[in-house]
Design a protein around this motif. Structure first.
Motif, PDB file in Angstrom:
ATOM      1  N   LYS A 238     -19.105   1.450   1.965  1.00 57.53           N
ATOM      2  CA  LYS A 238     -18.127   0.472   1.488  1.00 57.53           C
ATOM      3  C   LYS A 238     -16.770   0.700   2.150  1.00 57.53           C
ATOM      4  O   LYS A 238     -16.078  -0.244   2.538  1.00 57.53           O
ATOM      5  N   LEU A 239     -16.396   1.991   2.264  1.00 60.51           N
ATOM      6  CA  LEU A 239     -15.096   2.302   2.864  1.00 60.51           C
ATOM      7  C   LEU A 239     -15.059   1.939   4.342  1.00 60.51           C
ATOM      8  O   LEU A 239     -14.023   1.514   4.867  1.00 60.51           O
TER       9      LEU A 239
ATOM     10  N   THR B 216     -15.465  -6.107  -4.314  1.00 58.26           N
ATOM     11  CA  THR B 216     -15.408  -4.752  -4.887  1.00 58.26           C
ATOM     12  C   THR B 216     -14.025  -4.161  -4.689  1.00 58.26           C
ATOM     13  O   THR B 216     -13.330  -4.455  -3.706  1.00 58.26           O
ATOM     14  N   SER B 217     -13.628  -3.299  -5.629  1.00 58.32           N
ATOM     15  CA  SER B 217     -12.352  -2.575  -5.549  1.00 58.32           C
ATOM     16  C   SER B 217     -12.589  -1.126  -5.929  1.00 58.32           C
ATOM     17  O   SER B 217     -13.292  -0.842  -6.911  1.00 58.32           O
ATOM     18  N   MET B 218     -12.016  -0.204  -5.159  1.00 58.55           N
ATOM     19  CA  MET B 218     -12.124   1.222  -5.442  1.00 58.55           C
ATOM     20  C   MET B 218     -10.765   1.865  -5.238  1.00 58.55           C
ATOM     21  O   MET B 218      -9.964   1.392  -4.415  1.00 58.55           O
ATOM     22  N   ILE B 219     -10.523   2.939  -5.964  1.00 60.80           N
ATOM     23  CA  ILE B 219      -9.256   3.649  -5.812  1.00 60.80           C
ATOM     24  C   ILE B 219      -9.529   5.149  -5.759  1.00 60.80           C
ATOM     25  O   ILE B 219     -10.393   5.667  -6.475  1.00 60.80           O
TER      26      ILE B 219
ATOM     27  N   SER C  81     -13.569  -4.164   4.306  1.00 57.16           N
ATOM     28  CA  SER C  81     -12.766  -3.415   3.341  1.00 57.16           C
ATOM     29  C   SER C  81     -11.370  -3.169   3.892  1.00 57.16           C
ATOM     30  O   SER C  81     -11.204  -2.797   5.066  1.00 57.16           O
ATOM     31  N   ARG C  82     -10.380  -3.364   3.046  1.00 57.19           N
ATOM     32  CA  ARG C  82      -8.988  -3.106   3.431  1.00 57.19           C
ATOM     33  C   ARG C  82      -8.462  -1.903   2.642  1.00 57.19           C
ATOM     34  O   ARG C  82      -8.738  -1.755   1.453  1.00 57.19           O
ATOM     35  N   LYS C  83      -7.695  -1.092   3.347  1.00 57.01           N
ATOM     36  CA  LYS C  83      -7.177   0.145   2.752  1.00 57.01           C
ATOM     37  C   LYS C  83      -5.689  -0.041   2.429  1.00 57.01           C
ATOM     38  O   LYS C  83      -4.911  -0.482   3.273  1.00 57.01           O
TER      39      LYS C  83
ATOM     40  N   TYR D 258      -9.162   0.642  -1.937  1.00 56.25           N
ATOM     41  CA  TYR D 258     -10.031  -0.009  -0.963  1.00 56.25           C
ATOM     42  C   TYR D 258     -10.544  -1.298  -1.605  1.00 56.25           C
ATOM     43  O   TYR D 258     -11.246  -1.255  -2.629  1.00 56.25           O
ATOM     44  N   ILE D 259     -10.210  -2.431  -0.993  1.00 52.78           N
ATOM     45  CA  ILE D 259     -10.576  -3.730  -1.570  1.00 52.78           C
ATOM     46  C   ILE D 259     -11.376  -4.528  -0.548  1.00 52.78           C
ATOM     47  O   ILE D 259     -10.944  -4.703   0.602  1.00 52.78           O
TER      48      ILE D 259
END
Length: 266
Positions: free
Chosen positions: A156-157, A188-191, A162-164, A181-182
């Motif tokens: 995903k990253l 999806t969204s991750m932090i 994906s944008r950081k 990371y969106i």
């Protein structure tokens, strides 16, 4: 019950029973074990075989002419017609025979007990090895699952979609640093929490999404959970901000803001 069998095999009852020296109660006990336990029956059969071997080894065949020679030697010239009274001897078990049989029985019982104990130890060790193998398999499966999850997160990253977004703290929290990371394609969204300054016990960090007309709470950030964390994806989010709020309260949009990043500059 196995303890009783061990005690029985270690005793001298089988040998006493074989040579006819047991009481009625002891005989009943021996016959019970022989009838119900293959180990006892096998030990008794072995004792019989050993006894037979010992008897054959000590047996001596008497010459046919020996009795006549003895009778002839007892006669004298002065009493040639004297009658010789033949004494009938009752067969008795010689002491060496009994001692040898007892020694064989004790040796056999001791050997049987030692082999039985060794078998128990081997079974116990085998059970330990089996349990360790199952634990190892469980650990391997758990590690594989973690690696699989990490691999999916890395994909995903590294996804081109994906944008950081690096989110640094302001003057109120200079050491704060997180990375978001969106992925707008997969929604999806991750932090990833890098550092969070320590807060008083009653306070906590919260991450918020700024929409056109409102603020939406996306969850709590905790430095003790320093790993990639899924957060809700907001389709039309304009910015992400981190605020300090009161524990248990996730509805106050006016909490102290300590970091913010725009999502529309990339």
């Amino acid at each position: 019950m196995e303890k009783k069998l061990q005690d029985f095999l270690s005793s001298n009852l089988l040998n006493k029973y074989l040579v006819g020296e047991t009481s009625l109660e002891e005989s009943n006990e021996v016959e019970h074990f022989i009838s119900n336990y293959p180990e006892a029956a096998e030990a008794f059969d072995q004792l019989q075989d050993n006894l037979e071997i010992i008897a054959k080894a000590g047996a001596v065949t008497t010459p046919d002419h020996m009795l006549e020679d003895i009778l002839e030697s007892l006669k004298t010239p002065s009493d040639a017609n004297a009658k010789v009274i033949e004494m009938v001897q009752h067969k008795k078990t010689t002491p060496w025979y009994s001692i040898a049989a007892s020694a064989a029985a004790v040796l056999l019982a001791a050997t049987t007990f030692m082999l039985y104990q060794k078998n128990l130890e081997l079974n116990s060790e085998n059970n330990v090895v089996v349990e360790e193998i199952f634990d190892l398999r469980s650990d391997i499966e758990s590690n594989n699952a973690k690696l699989d999850a990490l691999s999916r997160e890395l994909l995903k990253l590294n996804n081109p979609d994906s944008r950081k977004y690096v989110i640094n703290g302001n003057e109120r929290a200079k050491d704060l640093k997180t990375v978001a990371y969106i992925n707008s394609v997969e929604k999806t969204s991750m932090i990833d929490v890098i550092t969070l300054p320590q807060l008083p016990e009653e306070q906590q960090y919260q991450i918020w999404a700024e929409l056109q007309d409102r603020m939406v709470n996306l969850g709590i950030l905790d430095e003790s959970d320093r790993k990639l964390k899924q957060i809700p994806y907001m389709e039309d989010a304009l910015a992400l901000s981190i605020k300090i709020g009161t524990k248990g309260d996730t509805t106050n949009e006016n909490d102290t803001e300590v970091a913010e990043i725009s999502l529309k500059d990339k």
